[in-house]
Design a protein around this motif. Structure first.
Motif, PDB file in Angstrom:
ATOM      1  N   ARG A 115       0.790  -0.971  -0.222  1.00 21.11           N
ATOM      2  CA  ARG A 115      -0.301  -0.206  -0.418  1.00 21.11           C
ATOM      3  C   ARG A 115       0.723   1.922  -0.029  1.00 21.11           C
ATOM      4  N   HIS A 128       3.526  -2.580   5.203  1.00 18.41           N
ATOM      5  CA  HIS A 128       2.753  -2.419   3.722  1.00 18.41           C
ATOM      6  C   HIS A 128       3.342  -1.099   3.363  1.00 18.41           C
ATOM      7  N   ASP A 135      -1.386  -9.262   4.738  1.00 15.28           N
ATOM      8  CA  ASP A 135      -2.706  -9.377   5.248  1.00 15.28           C
ATOM      9  C   ASP A 135      -3.397 -10.703   4.752  1.00 15.28           C
ATOM     10  N   HIS A 180      -8.279 -11.507  10.126  1.00 17.12           N
ATOM     11  CA  HIS A 180      -6.830 -11.596   8.966  1.00 17.12           C
ATOM     12  C   HIS A 180      -5.394 -11.887  10.045  1.00 17.12           C
ATOM     13  N   HIS A 182      -1.794 -10.412  10.645  1.00 18.59           N
ATOM     14  CA  HIS A 182      -0.932  -9.645   9.755  1.00 18.59           C
ATOM     15  C   HIS A 182       0.710 -10.417  10.122  1.00 18.59           C
TER      16      HIS A 182
HETATM   17 ZN   LIG Z   1      -1.507  -5.034   6.993  1.00 16.45          ZN
END
Ligand SMILES: [Zn+2]
Length: 230
Positions: A115, A128, A135, A180, A182
């Motif tokens: 990201r 990220h 994730d 999730h 991570h």
């Molecule tokens: Zn994450």
């Protein structure tokens, strides 16, 4: 001579103004604990969706899996060519080990790989933005949204190596997880051996800096059985 494929590496200072303002190469950003980290400078340039699908980072992870984003990513960064920090290949290597330890396929969520600093989920620095976090929302047939499975796979990841950090189960966005797993390697930046480092942190429009990284295996999807001869 190589039967591999090559990926273009760019120095993000040489990208156009808009891309530079979104990727922020070399800029300092603060994490949730107010520690400062320097954003990556060297990126893989992914020319097309087909290329993203074709480029295998490891036998079970394609580059495309690390660049899946939704509309929360900056519009320009959803277009091809796309850019992803070179450290993503280190993440892929660790995910391959994690997959083997978990004993099942590992599925990365949308927005669950790289990201950019311009992504709407990017409030503070997290790995990220370095391409060194994933994730994971599903492992094999197991959806990761209960405390017992999240804690089980966090344990699998942390037993593998001290290089991996996970977030504990909980409901606090950014430091705990409830739907999730991570998994991250911290703030790793990779300078590929193929590129020449340059102290000039300004665009080199007349002679943009880039290189090509050779991937040694043509098809990492189907690792061949090792020969009986050595
Ligand atoms: Zn994450």
């Amino acid at each position: 001579m190589s039967d591999g494929e090559s990926i273009k590496i760019v120095d993000a200072f040489d990208l156009d103004d808009e891309l530079r303002s979104l990727l922020k190469p070399g800029e300092m950003v603060r994490d949730a604990e107010n520690r400062r980290h320097r954003l990556p400078r060297y990126f893989y340039e992914v020319p097309s969706r087909e290329a993203a699908m074709d480029i295998r980072m490891t036998p079970h992870f394609g580059l495309n899996e690390f660049v899946l984003v939704d509309l929360r990513e900056a519009p320009r960064l959803q277009e091809f060519p796309r850019y992803v920090p070179c450290a993503v290949r280190v993440l892929a290597f660790y995910l391959e080990q994690f997959r083997a330890a978990a004993g099942a396929s590992v599925h990365i969520a949308v927005n669950g790989g790289y990201r950019s600093p311009a992504h709407k989920m990017a409030h503070a620095a997290t790995p990220h933005m370095w391409g060194t976090a994933a994730d994971i929302y599903r492992i094999g047939m197991t959806i990761l949204k209960t405390q017992d499975v999240i804690e089980k796979f966090n344990e699998v990841a942390e037993q593998l190596t001290d290089d991996i950090t996970t977030y504990p189960y909980g409901h606090l966005t950014g430091s705990t997880v409830d739907d999730h797993v991570h998994l991250d390697l911290g703030y790793i930046t990779v300078v590929p051996r193929e590129i020449s480092e340059d102290r000039m942190e300004v665009p080199q429009e007349s002679r943009p800096r880039f290189a090509f990284e050779e991937r040694r295996r043509r098809d990492r999807r189907a690792p061949v059985a090792t020969s009986t001869e050595d």
